[in-house]
Design a protein around this motif. Structure first.
Motif: not given
Length: 337
Positions: A134-143, A149-154
């Motif tokens: 959730k944190q990574l998704r928020k960081s990618y979508q908001e910033q 994104l890469s970290t979340a995908q992995a």
């Protein structure tokens, strides 16, 4: 061509070698993707315009030529490739493939209650991983944090306790509200991502400016000796600029630092002639081709082994491609058989 690939070291135990026409799923996916690909996307491909200009003697006003990049995209997407090794001039084709995949996912990746299913899948990851996701998704979508994104995908790919369908939902949920059906590939470039042809243009068989891997040494030497050089060097005594000479780009690959310095100084001062400058390239290319041509002899003498490799590869390729097409037909509502 297959013999060339094997001779340069492609291992059929690790790579699947096959004939495209033996895997009809390529053509089917090409057809299906053509229904949602804007014509303007194909017309803007740099190589399309370039070849129309340079091959005026050929009739290129056909869909076969215009749509060829889309077929290339189908070749990539049918295997859900994540990385595509290409030359610099092909990066635009990979970018087109990404756009085509993105558009397809947007049209057909939607499903009823997608967000609810994605959130349910998140909980299946466990509290710690779910929180990080959730944190990574928020960081990618908001910033717009691409690293997030890469970290979340992995993180998603590493999950062992969720289904393949949930993984696709989570990957799609990272970037929007759709399930990822056709992943977007990335171009994989080598340190030397672009090589000129023997005439200074883009290297292409269409332009007849290439060196074949199994070409006779005498032919290779003749081709390199007649390569174009810096136009400023009309006479032997005229100084030149290596940066304006196609031969210099070959030195970047085949020559060591000592020879490169010799070329730079000798060319700029007219201390060496163009024929002298080309000699290290001739030696370097021939040295590279010698072991390749030696290995090729084995496959030329044993065509049955090559045919067996291709036959096995065609079976493996079709099995993988069939899985993708089954999913594509399903989301498009084409499960008629």
């Amino acid at each position: 061509m297959v013999i060339d690939w094997l001779a340069v070291g492609i291992n059929p135990g690790e790579a699947t070698l096959f004939i495209q026409s033996k895997v009809p799923e390529h053509a089917e996916l090409h057809l299906l993707l053509s229904m949602s690909t804007p014509l303007s996307w194909l017309e803007r491909i740099p190589t399309y315009k370039d070849q129309q200009e340079k091959l005026k003697e050929k009739d290129l006003s056909t869909y076969g030529f215009l749509g060829y990049p889309l077929l290339q995209s189908a070749d990539i997407l049918v295997y859900k490739a994540s990385k595509v090794p290409v030359g610099e001039d092909q990066v635009a084709h990979v970018e087109l493939t990404r756009e085509i995949a993105r558009r397809f996912n947007h049209f057909y990746g939607r499903e009823p209650d997608f967000e609810k299913k994605a959130k349910d899948a998140t909980r299946k990851m466990g509290k710690r991983n779910a929180k990080l996701y959730k944190q990574l998704r928020k960081s990618y979508q908001e910033q717009g944090n691409d690293e997030a994104l890469s970290t979340a995908q992995a993180l998603v790919e590493a999950q062992q306790n969720i289904s393949l369908g949930d993984k696709k939902r989570l990957l799609g949920y990272l970037e929007g509200e759709t399930k990822t059906i056709l992943p977007e590939p990335e171009a994989l470039l080598t340190p030397t991502a672009k090589m000129p042809g023997l005439d200074g243009q883009k290297m292409s068989k269409s332009y007849n400016n290439t060196i074949a891997l199994r070409e006779e040494p005498s032919s290779v030497e003749k081709k390199i000796r007649t390569m174009r050089t810096d136009p400023a060097r009309v006479r032997r005594t005229d100084p030149g600029d290596p940066e304006k000479c196609p031969v210099w780009q070959f030195h970047q690959i085949y020559s060591n630092e000592e020879i490169k310095n010799w070329v730079q100084n000798g060319c700029r001062s007219a201390g060496i002639g163009c024929i002298e400058c080309k000699q290290p390239i001739i030696e370097g290319v021939l040295a590279e081709l010698a072991p390749i041509q030696e290995r090729a002899k084995r496959y030329i003498e044993e065509p049955e082994s090559v045919q067996a490799i291709i036959a096995e590869g065609c079976e493996e390729a079709r099995a993988a491609a069939s899985e993708t097409l089954e999913e594509v037909r399903q989301v498009m509502g084409l499960m008629y058989r």
